[in-house]
Design a protein around this motif. Structure first.
Motif, PDB file in Angstrom:
ATOM      1  N   LEU A  37       3.915  -1.975  61.888  1.00 21.03           N
ATOM      2  CA  LEU A  37       3.574  -3.272  61.295  1.00 21.03           C
ATOM      3  C   LEU A  37       4.281  -4.415  62.008  1.00 21.03           C
ATOM      4  CD1 LEU A  37       3.726  -2.331  57.491  1.00 21.03           C
ATOM      5  CD2 LEU A  37       1.680  -2.967  58.793  1.00 21.03           C
ATOM      6  N   THR A  38       5.532  -4.188  62.402  1.00 23.57           N
ATOM      7  CA  THR A  38       6.278  -5.217  63.121  1.00 23.57           C
ATOM      8  C   THR A  38       5.622  -5.541  64.454  1.00 23.57           C
ATOM      9  OG1 THR A  38       8.344  -4.474  62.095  1.00 23.57           O
ATOM     10  CG2 THR A  38       8.528  -5.843  64.070  1.00 23.57           C
ATOM     11  N   THR A  43       2.438  -8.995  67.905  1.00 25.77           N
ATOM     12  CA  THR A  43       1.244  -9.208  68.730  1.00 25.77           C
ATOM     13  C   THR A  43       0.489 -10.453  68.290  1.00 25.77           C
ATOM     14  OG1 THR A  43       1.026  -6.830  69.153  1.00 25.77           O
ATOM     15  CG2 THR A  43      -0.942  -8.179  69.459  1.00 25.77           C
ATOM     16  N   TRP A  44       0.296 -10.594  66.982  1.00 27.74           N
ATOM     17  CA  TRP A  44      -0.391 -11.781  66.458  1.00 27.74           C
ATOM     18  C   TRP A  44       0.375 -13.054  66.820  1.00 27.74           C
ATOM     19  CZ3 TRP A  44       1.221 -15.565  63.049  1.00 27.74           C
ATOM     20  CH2 TRP A  44       0.228 -16.448  62.592  1.00 27.74           C
ATOM     21  N   LEU A  45       1.691 -13.024  66.683  1.00 30.93           N
ATOM     22  CA  LEU A  45       2.503 -14.208  66.965  1.00 30.93           C
ATOM     23  C   LEU A  45       2.394 -14.607  68.432  1.00 30.93           C
ATOM     24  CD1 LEU A  45       4.600 -16.269  65.924  1.00 30.93           C
ATOM     25  CD2 LEU A  45       6.381 -14.617  66.543  1.00 30.93           C
ATOM     26  N   LEU A  50       0.366 -18.206  72.845  1.00 27.07           N
ATOM     27  CA  LEU A  50      -0.357 -18.449  74.099  1.00 27.07           C
ATOM     28  C   LEU A  50      -1.582 -19.328  73.862  1.00 27.07           C
ATOM     29  CD1 LEU A  50      -0.486 -17.895  77.092  1.00 27.07           C
ATOM     30  CD2 LEU A  50      -1.740 -15.784  76.616  1.00 27.07           C
ATOM     31  N   ALA A  51      -2.241 -19.159  72.720  1.00 27.66           N
ATOM     32  CA  ALA A  51      -3.395 -20.004  72.403  1.00 27.66           C
ATOM     33  C   ALA A  51      -2.968 -21.467  72.241  1.00 27.66           C
ATOM     34  CB  ALA A  51      -4.081 -19.497  71.141  1.00 27.66           C
ATOM     35  N   LEU A  52      -1.815 -21.688  71.615  1.00 29.38           N
ATOM     36  CA  LEU A  52      -1.304 -23.054  71.476  1.00 29.38           C
ATOM     37  C   LEU A  52      -1.034 -23.674  72.841  1.00 29.38           C
ATOM     38  CD1 LEU A  52       1.199 -22.962  68.463  1.00 29.38           C
ATOM     39  CD2 LEU A  52      -0.851 -24.380  68.684  1.00 29.38           C
ATOM     40  N   PHE A  53      -0.395 -22.909  73.724  1.00 28.19           N
ATOM     41  CA  PHE A  53      -0.122 -23.425  75.061  1.00 28.19           C
ATOM     42  C   PHE A  53      -1.421 -23.775  75.786  1.00 28.19           C
ATOM     43  CE2 PHE A  53       0.100 -22.547  79.613  1.00 28.19           C
ATOM     44  CZ  PHE A  53       1.067 -23.467  80.009  1.00 28.19           C
ATOM     45  N   SER A  54      -2.402 -22.899  75.699  1.00 25.22           N
ATOM     46  CA  SER A  54      -3.687 -23.149  76.371  1.00 25.22           C
ATOM     47  C   SER A  54      -4.360 -24.397  75.817  1.00 25.22           C
ATOM     48  CB  SER A  54      -4.606 -21.940  76.216  1.00 25.22           C
ATOM     49  OG  SER A  54      -4.037 -20.791  76.812  1.00 25.22           O
ATOM     50  N   GLY A  55      -4.272 -24.598  74.498  1.00 30.79           N
ATOM     51  CA  GLY A  55      -4.847 -25.798  73.898  1.00 30.79           C
ATOM     52  C   GLY A  55      -4.169 -27.064  74.367  1.00 30.79           C
ATOM     53  N   TRP A  56      -2.822 -27.023  74.418  1.00 31.67           N
ATOM     54  CA  TRP A  56      -2.097 -28.198  74.905  1.00 31.67           C
ATOM     55  C   TRP A  56      -2.427 -28.484  76.371  1.00 31.67           C
ATOM     56  CZ3 TRP A  56       3.261 -26.274  72.738  1.00 31.67           C
ATOM     57  CH2 TRP A  56       3.232 -26.394  71.332  1.00 31.67           C
ATOM     58  N   LYS A 119      14.272 -10.865  69.887  1.00 33.85           N
ATOM     59  CA  LYS A 119      13.301 -10.543  70.934  1.00 33.85           C
ATOM     60  C   LYS A 119      11.910 -11.056  70.552  1.00 33.85           C
ATOM     61  CE  LYS A 119      12.788  -7.975  74.791  1.00 33.85           C
ATOM     62  NZ  LYS A 119      13.715  -7.903  75.921  1.00 33.85           N
ATOM     63  N   ILE A 120      11.559 -10.910  69.297  1.00 36.38           N
ATOM     64  CA  ILE A 120      10.260 -11.408  68.819  1.00 36.38           C
ATOM     65  C   ILE A 120      10.153 -12.919  69.053  1.00 36.38           C
ATOM     66  CG2 ILE A 120       8.896 -11.836  66.737  1.00 36.38           C
ATOM     67  CD1 ILE A 120       9.881  -9.113  65.701  1.00 36.38           C
ATOM     68  N   CYS A 121      11.158 -13.638  68.627  1.00 35.05           N
ATOM     69  CA  CYS A 121      11.110 -15.104  68.721  1.00 35.05           C
ATOM     70  C   CYS A 121      11.140 -15.585  70.167  1.00 35.05           C
ATOM     71  CB  CYS A 121      12.280 -15.708  67.941  1.00 35.05           C
ATOM     72  SG  CYS A 121      12.277 -15.331  66.168  1.00 35.05           S
ATOM     73  N   LEU A 122      12.017 -15.005  70.986  1.00 38.86           N
ATOM     74  CA  LEU A 122      12.180 -15.482  72.359  1.00 38.86           C
ATOM     75  C   LEU A 122      10.993 -15.110  73.241  1.00 38.86           C
ATOM     76  CD1 LEU A 122      15.976 -14.670  72.800  1.00 38.86           C
ATOM     77  CD2 LEU A 122      14.946 -16.939  72.573  1.00 38.86           C
ATOM     78  N   THR A 123      10.415 -13.933  73.036  1.00 36.41           N
ATOM     79  CA  THR A 123       9.249 -13.555  73.835  1.00 36.41           C
ATOM     80  C   THR A 123       8.049 -14.423  73.477  1.00 36.41           C
ATOM     81  OG1 THR A 123      10.049 -11.262  73.907  1.00 36.41           O
ATOM     82  CG2 THR A 123       7.762 -11.640  74.525  1.00 36.41           C
TER      83      THR A 123
END
Length: 454
Positions: A37-38, A43-45, A50-56, A119-123
């Motif tokens: 689950l983690t 993966t969703w995060l 990446l979608a936010l970066f592409s939009g910007w 690791k989740i936050c930084l990646t």
């Protein structure tokens, strides 16, 4: 009652009467589900980041020239200041934590629940910055950290060891990241489990498979890049396939060698000295170079390369032939900068582009076949884990007739890579072990353990 019946009855009483055994199994399977689950949440995060970066970038095409280097420098500063154990892929950390020289008191330097959260936050932050990195290596360290947290809930005399939890967690990360439980099991055998525990091997495999099934049940039964449709494999594939195997082996071996040398810190060139003395500034310069490469390729090298690989397989990608070189350099610079970053997805993207280029060069009619070979070959050469690489790609292919071709390409590329470079992850694991400090002097009478750093 026969002697055989007596043995069966005794075995059943021993199996059913030991509550510690069943409690240990329940704890391990519960934490395996939590690890799956983690990884799904992670993966969703990362996809959202990446979608936010592409939009910007679509709104302000010049933004990466400021945003990417600033974020890269900030990520490295935070990593070095608060969570040095998260730097890099995550696989070397898990391998280092399995080393016999690491005791339970120092294992938290490499794998822990706190490091998993960091690791989740930084990646995710790295993908928000547009860096060329993958999430699969980090998934190994994240899932291992979740599984290792199970030890405090196990009975005092449980036969489940930290080694077993780490192997199960690391492999579960691969299984959940790629939606391929079989690849997770093979990763445990090929990379992590140097001294397998016979008594709990079934429980470890069950935990790996459960984490993968959790990911499949939530994310769907689709594979990482979808289904690769191939035509009949015959003799016409021999020459193009051989060219892909050799070129991916050479390119992957060079990539591995560059990472070992640049991350090893033994080179005395100006860039390596700057990385040691001014790591945050060096990271910012790497981020600037990645941003410049991304702008030069119209954004093709930003992120993991997932979307471009899917487009190549669908035949809708118009990326130029130099994409292989630019993605290669962008991924190397991202890793060299010191941010938490995996190389699995970028390696698959580089290999896919390499196979696509060979198909265009030789006018081979079924490009997805060579793309699949390139993916397996480059990943096997970069990681020198041919069986895991072969299985990851195999589960994407719609056609059993290509299985032997994939296996041969992965093995050949791995052999070529071994001529050029030391194995990547074991070499990086040795660097991780240096964080323990120098070994104790055997002539001294006090053998106090070196205090953990960072």
């Amino acid at each position: 009652m026969t002697k055989h019946d007596h043995h069966i009855g005794a075995a059943l009483r021993r199996e059913l009467g030991d509550w510690r055994l069943w409690w240990s199994r329940a704890i391990v399977m519960s934490f395996a589900a939590a690890a799956g689950l983690t990884v799904v949440g992670f993966t969703w995060l990362t996809e959202q980041a990446l979608a936010l970066f592409s939009g910007w970038r679509d709104i302000r095409p010049w933004l990466p020239l400021l945003w990417t280097p600033a974020c890269t420098a900030a990520i490295v500063w935070v990593t070095r200041r608060y969570a040095p154990g998260t730097a890099g892929s995550g696989i070397p950390q898990v391998m280092a934590s399995l080393d016999s020289a690491v005791d339970a008191g120092h294992r938290g330097l490499f794998v822990s629940l706190r490091l998993a959260v960091a690791k989740i936050c930084l990646t995710a932050w790295g993908l928000l910055a547009g860096l060329s990195l993958g999430r699969e290596g980090p998934c190994v360290q994240i899932a291992a950290g979740v599984m290792l947290a199970a030890r405090r809930w196990l009975p005092h005399r449980s036969s489940v060891t930290d080694h077993g939890l780490l192997v199960a967690g690391g492999a579960a990360g691969i299984a959940a990241a790629f939606n391929t439980p079989l690849a997770g099991v093979m990763f445990a055998i090929e990379e992590l489990s140097r001294t397998p525990e016979q008594r709990n091997s079934g429980l470890i495999v069950a935990a790996i498979v459960l984490a993968g099934l959790i990911a499949v049940s939530i994310s769907g039964n689709g594979t990482y890049f979808g289904i690769i449709h191939v035509s009949d494999v015959g003799w016409p594939l021999l020459l193009p396939g051989l060219l892909v195997a050799v070129s991916s082996g050479l390119a992957g071996g060079l990539f591995s060698r560059l990472l070992v040398i640049s991350l090893g810190g033994r080179s005395r060139d100006w860039f390596s000295r700057m990385r040691q003395r001014r790591p945050v500034l060096f990271a910012g310069l790497c981020g600037l170079a990645v941003a410049a490469i991304g702008l030069a390729t119209a954004g093709a090298t930003f992120g993991s390369g997932y979307s471009h690989t899917r487009d190549m397989l669908a035949g809708t990608d118009s990326t130029p032939a130099v994409y292989v070189l630019f993605k290669f350099i962008a991924t190397w610079l991202t890793t060299w900068s010191g941010v938490p970053a995996g190389i699995f997805a970028p390696s698959l993207a580089i290999g896919a582009a390499l196979g696509n280029d060979v198909a265009l060069l030789l006018h081979y009619p079924n490009a997805p076949t060579l793309i699949a070979l390139g993916m397996a070959g480059f990943l096997a050469a970069a990681t020198q884990a041919p069986l895991t690489s072969f299985i990851i790609v195999m589960e994407m292919v719609d056609g059993h007739e290509m299985v032997l071709s994939l296996m041969a390409c992965a093995l050949a590329a791995s052999v070529i890579s071994r001529v050029l470079s030391h194995p990547l992850y074991p070499s990086l694991a040795k660097l991780q072990l240096m964080r323990l400090g120098p070994p104790a002097d055997p002539d001294r009478t006090d053998h106090a353990a070196a205090p953990p750093r960072g």
